[in-house]
Design an enzyme around this catalytic site. Structure first.
Site, PDB file in Angstrom:
ATOM      1  CD  GLU A 105      56.173  10.986 -28.125  1.00  0.00           C
ATOM      2  OE1 GLU A 105      55.357  10.123 -27.764  1.00  0.00           O
ATOM      3  OE2 GLU A 105      56.456  11.976 -27.429  1.00  0.00           O
ATOM      4  CG  ASP A 153      59.519  11.752 -18.004  1.00  0.00           C
ATOM      5  OD1 ASP A 153      60.357  11.425 -18.857  1.00  0.00           O
ATOM      6  OD2 ASP A 153      58.479  12.376 -18.293  1.00  0.00           O
ATOM      7  CD  GLU A 184      53.550  20.094 -19.618  1.00  0.00           C
ATOM      8  OE1 GLU A 184      52.374  19.787 -19.395  1.00  0.00           O
ATOM      9  OE2 GLU A 184      54.325  19.353 -20.254  1.00  0.00           O
ATOM     10  CD  GLU A 239      52.184  11.913 -17.309  1.00  0.00           C
ATOM     11  OE1 GLU A 239      51.208  12.700 -17.327  1.00  0.00           O
ATOM     12  OE2 GLU A 239      52.843  11.644 -18.336  1.00  0.00           O
ATOM     13  CB  THR A 249      56.262   5.227 -20.347  1.00  0.00           C
ATOM     14  OG1 THR A 249      56.082   6.462 -19.676  1.00  0.00           O
ATOM     15  CG2 THR A 249      56.535   5.452 -21.824  1.00  0.00           C
TER      16      THR A 249
HETATM   17  C1  DMJ Z   1      53.009   9.934 -22.504  1.00  0.00           C
HETATM   18  O1  DMJ Z   1      53.178   9.922 -23.865  1.00  0.00           O
HETATM   19  C2  DMJ Z   1      54.010   9.034 -21.839  1.00  0.00           C
HETATM   20  O2  DMJ Z   1      53.534   8.738 -20.568  1.00  0.00           O
HETATM   21  C3  DMJ Z   1      55.390   9.626 -21.753  1.00  0.00           C
HETATM   22  O3  DMJ Z   1      56.273   8.866 -20.958  1.00  0.00           O
HETATM   23  C4  DMJ Z   1      55.375  11.039 -21.218  1.00  0.00           C
HETATM   24  N1  DMJ Z   1      54.073  11.504 -20.971  1.00  0.00           N
HETATM   25  C5  DMJ Z   1      53.082  11.355 -21.986  1.00  0.00           C
HETATM   26  C6  DMJ Z   1      51.732  11.781 -21.449  1.00  0.00           C
HETATM   27  O4  DMJ Z   1      51.792  12.861 -20.605  1.00  0.00           O
END
Ligand code: DMJ
Length: 454
Positions: A111, A238, A335, A356, A442
């Site tokens: 994170e 993912d 979810e 997403e 991401t």
């Molecule tokens: C984000 O913190 C990032 O995209 C992560 O890869 C997974 N998804 C959350 C948001 O849904």
């Protein structure tokens, strides 16, 4: 009427419609900016010295015992992109004066990397303020102990002050989501070690794939043994796939593309599920390939974007259509759903303001210019305003069936959800942003492309 006159009339009509449509998408983009500012002003007023503001109670919230400037850093490049330069400059000034990583707290390296290192690097590129780069580098240096395993796969947590690590049981996403930020750090500092740590972790995971070329859901980073063989494209796996394809596009390192090229057919063979409700990617065992669940969810909606980037436009369009059906089941996406029954899975009813599905609509619109992706964004934006907006921001929903809200607005709401909505509508306007030379991490922080690979 002369043919030439008819052509002129048709052209004027066409241009008129085009301009009118562009104007209406411009006004949608402006509405997103308004909501960004509404959320930002509340954060600023009520939670400036903290990570986030709670959207219902207006209370400040910290992830850990002391702030890590989550909203400030995650929202910063968005503030600049949307033209809120004064607000952005105010954050930079505050970070430069006050940000400090010497904190006795054990943090999630994943994170911290995607939100803080990613956000600091993209904001450095925008502002050219060297102190932001220094903050990114010194933070990454405090994360380095996580890579001290013999396998090269990182631990999940590190104490920022002492360097003590923990979290032996990890997953592909938390192991393989570093190369975009750490490669960028190598590019900007000239120190190759950051790229090296991130790549070694990616390769270590790849070497542990099954004979079917699938990965599982959890793995012991010390022994390298899988602790769950459940394979899917959902949370926990993912962004590992996302970083292989994006890492290749960003650094042109062929090794990354080759790994992705091995995974993609296996994912299509064992996880892709074409059923009456649409095309989905479900769960299977990484060793046997047997289908284990017909589940798909809000997090999995990143995958159409990955398919676009990897050149599978048809797959991306089909899957995004399914994602939108998932959204429209309850006009907010849960979810997890069971896509065979088109029902929400018990215990997975929440919508955490995730971005997403919008991210994928953005990629698809920029490649196809199909208006339907703008319409999707419009529906999603309207639902967000209707069901999630509260007194001091936007609130997650704890149950999409009842629409009961929870008092949390994650920093990715700034970094991704609102930003991708803004970029989607902006893309339909004549003077839209061009990101041809950038790759989004991401957390939607854009990084400049650069050749590093062989
Ligand atoms: C984000 O913190 C990032 O995209 C992560 O890869 C997974 N998804 C959350 C948001 O849904």
């Amino acid at each position: 009427m002369k043919a030439s006159k008819l052509w002129v009339i048709l052209l004027i009509n066409f241009l008129g419609t085009f301009t009118c449509e562009a104007q209406s998408w411009q006004s949608m983009a402006d509405s997103v900016k308004k909501e960004y500012l509404f959320c930002w002003d509340n954060y600023k007023k009520l939670a400036w010295g903290f990570d986030e503001v709670k959207p219902i109670s207006g209370q400040p919230f910290n992830w850990y015992a002391s702030t890590l400037y989550m909203d400030k850093i995650d929202a910063l490049d968005g503030l600049y992109m949307m033209g809120f330069k004064n607000e952005g400059n105010e954050v930079v000034k505050d970070l430069v004066k006050n940000a400090n990583w010497d904190k006795d707290i054990s943090v999630s390296a994943f994170e911290i990397n995607i939100r803080l290192i990613g956000g600091l690097l993209s904001s450095y590129e925008i502002t050219k303020n060297k102190q932001l780069l220094t903050l990114a580098k010194t933070l990454a240096d405090r994360l380095i102990p996580v890579f001290s395993t013999t396998t090269g796969m990182p631990y999940r947590f590190v104490n920022l002050k002492t360097g003590e690590v923990k979290g032996t049981i990890s997953n592909p996403a938390e192991i393989g989501t570093y190369i975009i930020e750490w490669g960028t750090l190598s590019r900007l500092t000239g120190d190759k070690k950051y790229y090296g740590y991130a790549k070694r972790a990616l390769v270590a995971l790849y070497n542990r794939r099954s004979t079917l070329n699938l990965v599982g859901e959890s793995i012991n980073v010390e022994t390298g043994k899988w602790t769950s063989t459940s394979s899917h494209v959902s949370g926990g796996i993912d962004s590992y796939y996302e970083y292989l394809i994006k890492g290749w596009l960003l650094f042109k390192d062929e090794d990354l593309k080759n790994m992705w090229n091995v995974y993609k057919p296996a994912i299509d063979k064992y996880l892709l599920d074409k059923v009456a409700s649409g095309w989905w990617y479900g769960y299977a065992d990484m060793n046997t390939g047997m289908r284990t669940q017909t589940y798909y969810g809000a997090l999995d909606a990143f995958y159409p974007a990955v398919l676009v980037l990897s050149g599978d436009l048809q797959g991306a369009q089909q899957l995004e259509q399914s994602c939108f059906a998932m959204w429209n089941l309850h006009h907010l996406e849960p979810e997890v759903i069971d896509y065979k029954k088109m029902e929400v899975v018990k215990g997975a009813e929440a919508y955490a303001l995730r971005p997403e599905i919008i991210e994928s609509a953005y990629y698809l619109f920029t490649r196809t210019h199909d208006q339907k992706y703008l319409e999707m964004g419009k529906k999603i934006f309207n639902d967000l305003k209707l069901y999630c907006k509260d007194s001091f921001g936007y609130a997650e929903v704890s149950d999409v069936l009842t629409k009961k809200k929870g008092d949390r607005e994650h920093s990715f709401f700034f970094a991704e959800t609102l930003k991708y909505l803004y970029l989607l509508f902006d893309a339909a306007t004549p003077k839209h942003f061009q990101f041809d030379d950038y790759i989004f991490n991401t957390e939607a922080h854009p990084m400049k492309k650069q050749f590093i690979g062989k």
